[in-house]
Motif scaffolding. Structure first.
Motif, PDB file in Angstrom:
ATOM      1  N   ASP A 179      40.740  43.299  25.089  1.00 46.87           N
ATOM      2  CA  ASP A 179      41.542  44.491  25.361  1.00 46.87           C
ATOM      3  C   ASP A 179      42.989  44.144  25.705  1.00 46.87           C
ATOM      4  N   GLY A 180      43.514  43.089  25.066  1.00 44.37           N
ATOM      5  CA  GLY A 180      44.891  42.684  25.309  1.00 44.37           C
ATOM      6  C   GLY A 180      45.105  41.932  26.604  1.00 44.37           C
ATOM      7  N   CYS A 181      44.024  41.563  27.284  1.00 44.20           N
ATOM      8  CA  CYS A 181      44.121  40.847  28.561  1.00 44.20           C
ATOM      9  C   CYS A 181      43.667  39.407  28.373  1.00 44.20           C
ATOM     10  N   GLU A 182      44.373  38.507  29.024  1.00 44.74           N
ATOM     11  CA  GLU A 182      44.065  37.085  28.935  1.00 44.74           C
ATOM     12  C   GLU A 182      42.859  36.725  29.812  1.00 44.74           C
ATOM     13  N   PRO A 183      42.158  35.646  29.470  1.00 47.70           N
ATOM     14  CA  PRO A 183      41.088  35.162  30.337  1.00 47.70           C
ATOM     15  C   PRO A 183      41.618  34.901  31.752  1.00 47.70           C
ATOM     16  N   GLY A 184      40.809  35.253  32.727  1.00 46.26           N
ATOM     17  CA  GLY A 184      41.203  35.115  34.127  1.00 46.26           C
ATOM     18  C   GLY A 184      41.730  36.395  34.736  1.00 46.26           C
ATOM     19  N   THR A 185      41.981  37.409  33.898  1.00 46.69           N
ATOM     20  CA  THR A 185      42.406  38.713  34.395  1.00 46.69           C
ATOM     21  C   THR A 185      41.189  39.437  34.954  1.00 46.69           C
ATOM     22  N   VAL A 186      41.243  39.806  36.223  1.00 47.50           N
ATOM     23  CA  VAL A 186      40.111  40.462  36.882  1.00 47.50           C
ATOM     24  C   VAL A 186      40.639  41.612  37.733  1.00 47.50           C
ATOM     25  N   TYR A 187      39.926  42.727  37.683  1.00 51.20           N
ATOM     26  CA  TYR A 187      40.221  43.876  38.547  1.00 51.20           C
ATOM     27  C   TYR A 187      38.984  44.167  39.387  1.00 51.20           C
ATOM     28  N   ILE A 188      39.209  44.337  40.682  1.00 51.72           N
ATOM     29  CA  ILE A 188      38.129  44.641  41.612  1.00 51.72           C
ATOM     30  C   ILE A 188      38.447  45.962  42.292  1.00 51.72           C
ATOM     31  N   GLY A 189      37.500  46.877  42.238  1.00 50.16           N
ATOM     32  CA  GLY A 189      37.643  48.159  42.914  1.00 50.16           C
ATOM     33  C   GLY A 189      36.737  48.231  44.126  1.00 50.16           C
ATOM     34  N   LEU A 190      37.193  48.975  45.117  1.00 46.50           N
ATOM     35  CA  LEU A 190      36.413  49.212  46.330  1.00 46.50           C
ATOM     36  C   LEU A 190      36.471  50.697  46.634  1.00 46.50           C
ATOM     37  N   ALA A 191      35.314  51.294  46.878  1.00 50.09           N
ATOM     38  CA  ALA A 191      35.232  52.697  47.272  1.00 50.09           C
ATOM     39  C   ALA A 191      34.354  52.785  48.507  1.00 50.09           C
ATOM     40  N   GLY A 192      34.807  53.536  49.474  1.00 51.96           N
ATOM     41  CA  GLY A 192      34.038  53.688  50.698  1.00 51.96           C
ATOM     42  C   GLY A 192      34.459  54.925  51.437  1.00 51.96           C
ATOM     43  N   PRO A 193      33.963  55.052  52.649  1.00 54.36           N
ATOM     44  CA  PRO A 193      34.337  56.210  53.458  1.00 54.36           C
ATOM     45  C   PRO A 193      35.862  56.262  53.622  1.00 54.36           C
ATOM     46  N   GLU A 194      36.462  57.236  52.987  1.00 50.96           N
ATOM     47  CA  GLU A 194      37.917  57.432  53.045  1.00 50.96           C
ATOM     48  C   GLU A 194      38.685  56.195  52.595  1.00 50.96           C
ATOM     49  N   THR A 195      38.114  55.431  51.668  1.00 51.69           N
ATOM     50  CA  THR A 195      38.732  54.198  51.198  1.00 51.69           C
ATOM     51  C   THR A 195      38.683  54.131  49.685  1.00 51.69           C
ATOM     52  N   ARG A 196      39.815  53.737  49.095  1.00 58.36           N
ATOM     53  CA  ARG A 196      39.879  53.441  47.667  1.00 58.36           C
ATOM     54  C   ARG A 196      40.916  52.345  47.513  1.00 58.36           C
ATOM     55  N   ALA A 197      40.506  51.214  46.959  1.00 58.04           N
ATOM     56  CA  ALA A 197      41.414  50.090  46.792  1.00 58.04           C
ATOM     57  C   ALA A 197      41.111  49.380  45.482  1.00 58.04           C
ATOM     58  N   VAL A 198      42.142  48.770  44.912  1.00 57.26           N
ATOM     59  CA  VAL A 198      41.987  47.966  43.712  1.00 57.26           C
ATOM     60  C   VAL A 198      42.788  46.682  43.905  1.00 57.26           C
ATOM     61  N   ARG A 199      42.181  45.581  43.546  1.00 56.39           N
ATOM     62  CA  ARG A 199      42.857  44.288  43.616  1.00 56.39           C
ATOM     63  C   ARG A 199      42.925  43.702  42.214  1.00 56.39           C
ATOM     64  N   THR A 200      44.086  43.152  41.877  1.00 55.06           N
ATOM     65  CA  THR A 200      44.307  42.487  40.597  1.00 55.06           C
ATOM     66  C   THR A 200      44.343  40.987  40.827  1.00 55.06           C
ATOM     67  N   LEU A 201      43.596  40.255  40.018  1.00 54.37           N
ATOM     68  CA  LEU A 201      43.549  38.791  40.131  1.00 54.37           C
ATOM     69  C   LEU A 201      43.886  38.154  38.791  1.00 54.37           C
ATOM     70  N   ASN A 202      44.508  37.007  38.862  1.00 53.14           N
ATOM     71  CA  ASN A 202      44.719  36.149  37.695  1.00 53.14           C
ATOM     72  C   ASN A 202      44.136  34.798  38.061  1.00 53.14           C
ATOM     73  N   LEU A 203      42.895  34.571  37.657  1.00 50.28           N
ATOM     74  CA  LEU A 203      42.154  33.385  38.068  1.00 50.28           C
ATOM     75  C   LEU A 203      42.231  32.292  37.006  1.00 50.28           C
ATOM     76  N   ALA A 204      42.314  31.065  37.459  1.00 48.93           N
ATOM     77  CA  ALA A 204      42.348  29.919  36.560  1.00 48.93           C
ATOM     78  C   ALA A 204      40.936  29.359  36.393  1.00 48.93           C
ATOM     79  N   GLY A 205      40.752  28.615  35.308  1.00 50.23           N
ATOM     80  CA  GLY A 205      39.479  27.940  35.092  1.00 50.23           C
ATOM     81  C   GLY A 205      38.708  28.523  33.930  1.00 50.23           C
TER      82      GLY A 205
END
Length: 160
Positions: A112-138
């Motif tokens: 999808d046009g993204c390089e290996p190591g591109t990772v998105y993590i979502g978190l949903a909880g009580p009154e919480t919504r967060a997303v973290r973007t990672l560029n991991l090696a290996g």
């Protein structure tokens, strides 16, 4: 001091979620169940882990994970909003207090046009919504292990 590894994160999370009487679920693409497997290595995890969705195929991100079809059609499966919606989908589908959503590219080829190591993590909880973007090696295993540790770490940050 080095960052806690995934097993240390999991042990802390099981203890803390048990203390709070809260639960967690995950919708996992590139990690294909490794978040849930890591949590279940901890004795007592059955009190806090509600379940998980392995949504490796793109269409399952919609049908099981609750990700908007238009989002998937317009941007593909590797996108921060996909991770956010997967987290909410895991939370809702498994009736958990907290949901984690993981999508990305473990490699070796781009997706999808993204390089290996591109990772998105979502978190949903009580009154919480967060997303973290990672560029991991290996390679594949390092990217997947890094994604698991980061997902558990993101939840820990919101509980700590």
């Amino acid at each position: 001091m080095s960052a806690p590894d995934a097993d240390d994160q999991a042990a802390w999370l099981v203890a803390e979620l048990t203390r709070r009487r809260q639960t967690v679920a995950a919708a996992e693409s590139l990690t294909a169940g490794l978040v849930c497997a890591t949590l279940t290595r901890v004795p007592g995890s059955s009190a806090v882990l509600r379940g998980g969705l392995v949504v490796y195929a793109t269409e399952l991100k919609h049908t099981l994970g609750g990700v908007d079809e238009t989002l998937l059609a317009d941007y593909g499966a590797v996108h921060p909003e996909v991770a956010a919606q997967l987290a909410q989908g895991a939370r809702r589908r498994c009736t958990a207090d907290w949901g984690l959503g993981l999508t990305g590219v473990a490699g070796p080829d781009p997706q999808d046009g993204c390089e290996p190591g591109t990772v998105y993590i979502g978190l949903a909880g009580p009154e919480t919504r967060a997303v973290r973007t990672l560029n991991l090696a290996g390679g594949r295993e390092e990217v997947r292990a890094g994604a698991v540790a980061a997902a558990l770490g993101l939840l820990r940050e919101h509980l700590d």
